[in-house]
Design a protein around this motif. Structure first.
Motif, PDB file in Angstrom:
ATOM      1  N   GLY A 190      -1.321   1.963  -7.859  1.00 59.47           N
ATOM      2  CA  GLY A 190      -0.843   2.762  -8.491  1.00 59.47           C
ATOM      3  C   GLY A 190      -1.720   4.207  -8.494  1.00 59.47           C
ATOM      4  O   GLY A 190      -1.816   4.973  -8.974  1.00 59.47           O
ATOM      5  N   PHE A 191      -3.012   3.571  -8.079  1.00 61.59           N
ATOM      6  CA  PHE A 191      -4.035   4.849  -8.112  1.00 61.59           C
ATOM      7  C   PHE A 191      -4.570   5.151  -6.760  1.00 61.59           C
ATOM      8  O   PHE A 191      -4.566   4.317  -5.924  1.00 61.59           O
ATOM      9  CB  PHE A 191      -5.549   3.983  -8.945  1.00 61.59           C
ATOM     10  N   ARG A 250      -3.971   9.094   0.127  1.00 59.52           N
ATOM     11  CA  ARG A 250      -4.647   9.421   1.162  1.00 59.52           C
ATOM     12  C   ARG A 250      -4.498  11.030   1.113  1.00 59.52           C
ATOM     13  O   ARG A 250      -5.662  11.649   1.615  1.00 59.52           O
ATOM     14  CB  ARG A 250      -3.759   8.825   2.577  1.00 59.52           C
ATOM     15  N   LEU A 309       0.813  -1.219  -0.114  1.00 61.15           N
ATOM     16  CA  LEU A 309       0.043   0.079  -0.247  1.00 61.15           C
ATOM     17  C   LEU A 309       0.905   1.284  -0.075  1.00 61.15           C
ATOM     18  O   LEU A 309       0.340   2.273  -0.066  1.00 61.15           O
ATOM     19  CB  LEU A 309      -0.871   0.086   1.220  1.00 61.15           C
ATOM     20  N   HIS A 310       2.227   1.024   0.381  1.00 59.78           N
ATOM     21  CA  HIS A 310       3.201   2.132   0.156  1.00 59.78           C
ATOM     22  C   HIS A 310       3.986   2.080  -1.150  1.00 59.78           C
ATOM     23  O   HIS A 310       3.512   1.883  -2.116  1.00 59.78           O
ATOM     24  CB  HIS A 310       3.654   2.316   1.668  1.00 59.78           C
ATOM     25  N   ARG A 317      -7.430  -4.143  -5.686  1.00 57.32           N
ATOM     26  CA  ARG A 317      -7.354  -2.544  -6.147  1.00 57.32           C
ATOM     27  C   ARG A 317      -6.389  -2.431  -7.517  1.00 57.32           C
ATOM     28  O   ARG A 317      -5.827  -3.016  -8.013  1.00 57.32           O
ATOM     29  CB  ARG A 317      -6.654  -2.105  -4.911  1.00 57.32           C
ATOM     30  N   LEU A 318      -6.756  -1.124  -8.050  1.00 57.77           N
ATOM     31  CA  LEU A 318      -6.118  -0.794  -9.133  1.00 57.77           C
ATOM     32  C   LEU A 318      -4.709  -0.223  -8.502  1.00 57.77           C
ATOM     33  O   LEU A 318      -4.734   1.055  -8.129  1.00 57.77           O
ATOM     34  CB  LEU A 318      -7.119   0.445  -9.873  1.00 57.77           C
ATOM     35  N   ASN A 327      -1.000   7.800  -8.879  1.00 54.68           N
ATOM     36  CA  ASN A 327      -0.128   8.285  -7.905  1.00 54.68           C
ATOM     37  C   ASN A 327       1.277   8.057  -8.499  1.00 54.68           C
ATOM     38  O   ASN A 327       1.589   7.599  -9.711  1.00 54.68           O
ATOM     39  CB  ASN A 327      -0.234   7.599  -6.441  1.00 54.68           C
ATOM     40  N   ASP A 368       3.464   6.021  -7.929  1.00 57.45           N
ATOM     41  CA  ASP A 368       3.966   4.524  -8.476  1.00 57.45           C
ATOM     42  C   ASP A 368       3.167   3.983  -9.883  1.00 57.45           C
ATOM     43  O   ASP A 368       3.729   3.025 -10.199  1.00 57.45           O
ATOM     44  CB  ASP A 368       3.400   3.543  -7.419  1.00 57.45           C
ATOM     45  N   TYR A 389     -16.838   5.091 -10.804  1.00 52.33           N
ATOM     46  CA  TYR A 389     -16.224   4.722  -9.567  1.00 52.33           C
ATOM     47  C   TYR A 389     -14.931   5.184  -9.205  1.00 52.33           C
ATOM     48  O   TYR A 389     -14.842   5.778  -7.927  1.00 52.33           O
ATOM     49  CB  TYR A 389     -15.903   2.960  -9.706  1.00 52.33           C
ATOM     50  N   ARG A 408     -14.645   8.767  -6.260  1.00 49.06           N
ATOM     51  CA  ARG A 408     -13.623   8.549  -5.083  1.00 49.06           C
ATOM     52  C   ARG A 408     -12.456   9.342  -5.146  1.00 49.06           C
ATOM     53  O   ARG A 408     -11.576   9.114  -4.500  1.00 49.06           O
ATOM     54  CB  ARG A 408     -13.398   7.199  -4.750  1.00 49.06           C
TER      55      ARG A 408
END
Ligand code: CMC
Length: 431
Positions: free
Chosen positions: A305-306, A309, A268-269, A302-303, A362, A364, A353, A357
């Protein structure tokens, strides 16, 4: 400090009203703790898993406006630094708080360059890892172990001593990162070449074989240096928080940075860049994108790299990386997964979607494509992130050590377990 703004809180349990000062757009959790249902009752606390709305420190290192997509190091926009600075200058800026004079910069580069070597015994224990050890695990362990080579690092109260450890960490990170790469390939570790720049030397330690001197393509050096700049800090992200949290115990900075590397490793990071590439490979072709997107929307995965926070707009770093892709692909040829990534981005940015949101690419999302084109296996991607992030971790750590308001990091909990049970010894329970 004169406080002119405040919040009035009425505790409906007791009817008591409290005036809570508002300072810098925040209220003090300690002031909330003064709110009690009875004199002997515990004070009210704030429940905030993942620190979604809790400031843990005051910081002057990095500014982010997530709604507007702004990122600044020490007040300088990331776009300008990526365009016109270099990684060691940015590292100086983060660590010292201002840009260096020519003399300060030369001294800084000299210091970093002459600390790139590590003790031979570090090489010895790195060689002891299994042939397929993940380079992030190797990096985390070897940085943690460096505290045993520099016991003086425990003296964090002394400014010169802190500076020496900062220099050592920034200098040795590429050496250990490169060796973890060579290890996985079964190739001999390459010693630093101190005639080369920071990033050119890193490439030499990664890719040099029998040639007397490894000369990397200048465009590749520049692209990697830019990627390091883009990753150099990101305020109170999970790994900076890990560095600060561990650092709050006043342990040496190697142990704190090792904790940061552990946090960065997660998918996630920083580990997202590795996950993005694996995802793109799995999707394989543009035709498979609609089915993949449906799976994401159904909550199957999850997608990668998208989303972010803080950024609820395009991550400014992703924009710069997208441009850097072109420079790298000019040297290496276009990564065929680029088309899959571009089409995925296009579809996601139009899909309700993701739009509702506010999920954007991001940092990555595109970086892995560059790394792969540079011949890095996915396991190495997060190591590259860690090298870039080191000055940021250290700037955060230095700030922490100087901050009189900081205390040992110790969150509260809401206890949900049993109380006051009577212990029955095993032989009676099992009888
Ligand atoms: N794909 C699909 N749905 C997503 C994604 C995603 N990548 N990210 C968030 N969502 C959804 C999530 O399911 C939730 O939906 P709902 O409200 O219906 O439950 C909503 O968006 C909010 O998500 P969240 O998990 O509450 O948001 P967060 O701020 O806690 O998480 C994040 C931020 C970065 C962990 C998350 O967006 C994510 O997992 N992204 C994929 C991993 C990734 O790319 N990480 C790299 C982050 S940037 C670099 C770095 O920090 O290292």
């Amino acid at each position: 400090m004169t406080v002119t703004e405040s919040l009035t809180v009425r505790d409906n349990r007791t009817g008591t009203e409290y005036d809570v000062p508002i300072i810098d757009g925040t209220i003090r959790a300690a002031d909330i703790g003064k709110i009690k249902a009875a004199d002997d009752a515990p004070g009210l606390a704030v429940y905030d898993p993942g620190f979604v709305n809790t400031a843990s420190c005051r910081s002057s290192v990095t500014f982010i406006d997530g709604d507007k997509g702004i990122l600044e190091y020490r007040g300088y926009p990331i776009e300008q630094l990526a365009e016109s600075s270099n990684f060691l200058e940015v590292a100086y800026l983060l660590v010292h708080g201002e840009l260096p004079s020519r003399e300060e910069f030369e001294t800084w580069v000299h210091e970093i360059t002459y600390h790139t070597f590590v003790h031979e015994n570090i090489k010895g224990f790195m060689e002891g890892f299994r042939y397929d050890a993940h380079p992030m695990g190797m990096l985390m362990a070897s940085i943690g172990a460096m505290s045993t080579f520099y016991p003086d690092a425990r003296n964090i109260a002394e400014a010169d001593n802190r500076h020496l450890q900062v220099v050592r960490l920034i200098a040795k990170m590429p050496t250990l990162g490169a060796w973890s790469f060579r290890h996985a390939q079964g190739k001999p570790y390459v010693y630093p070449d101190n005639d080369l720049s920071y990033t050119a030397n890193f490439l030499s330690m990664l890719f040099k074989m029998s040639e007397p001197k490894y000369v990397a393509d200048e465009r590749i050096v520049k692209a990697l240096d830019t990627l390091f700049i883009l990753h150099a800090d990101h305020e109170q992200n999970a790994s900076a928080n890990a560095v600060r949290s561990v650092g709050s115990t006043q342990v040496d900075p190697y142990s704190s940075v090792a904790a940061g590397i552990g946090a960065l490793y997660g998918p996630l990071h920083g580990g997202a860049n590795e996950a993005v590439l694996r995802m793109l490979k799995r999707i394989g072709s543009v035709d498979n994108i609609p089915a993949f997107i449906e799976g994401v929307k159904n909550g199957n995965e999850r997608l990668m790299g998208f989303g972010h926070r803080v950024y609820k707009n395009y991550d400014p770093r992703a924009k710069i990386i997208k441009k850097a892709c072109d420079d790298v692909f000019e040297v290496t040829g276009v990564n065929p997964l680029l088309r899959v990534a571009q089409e995925l981005e296009k579809i996601a940015l139009e899909d309700e979607y993701f739009v509702s949101r506010r999920l954007y690419p991001n940092v990555d999302f595109y970086s892995g494509l560059i790394y792969e084109a540079l011949q890095f296996p996915p396991e190495m991607f997060t190591v590259l992130f860690a090298i870039g992030r080191t000055p940021g971790w250290l700037a955060q750590w230095l700030e922490l050590t100087q901050d009189k308001e900081q205390k040992i990091a110790r969150p509260k909990q809401i206890y949900t377990g049993d109380r006051g049970l009577t212990f029955v010894p095993a032989e009676q329970r099992w009888a």
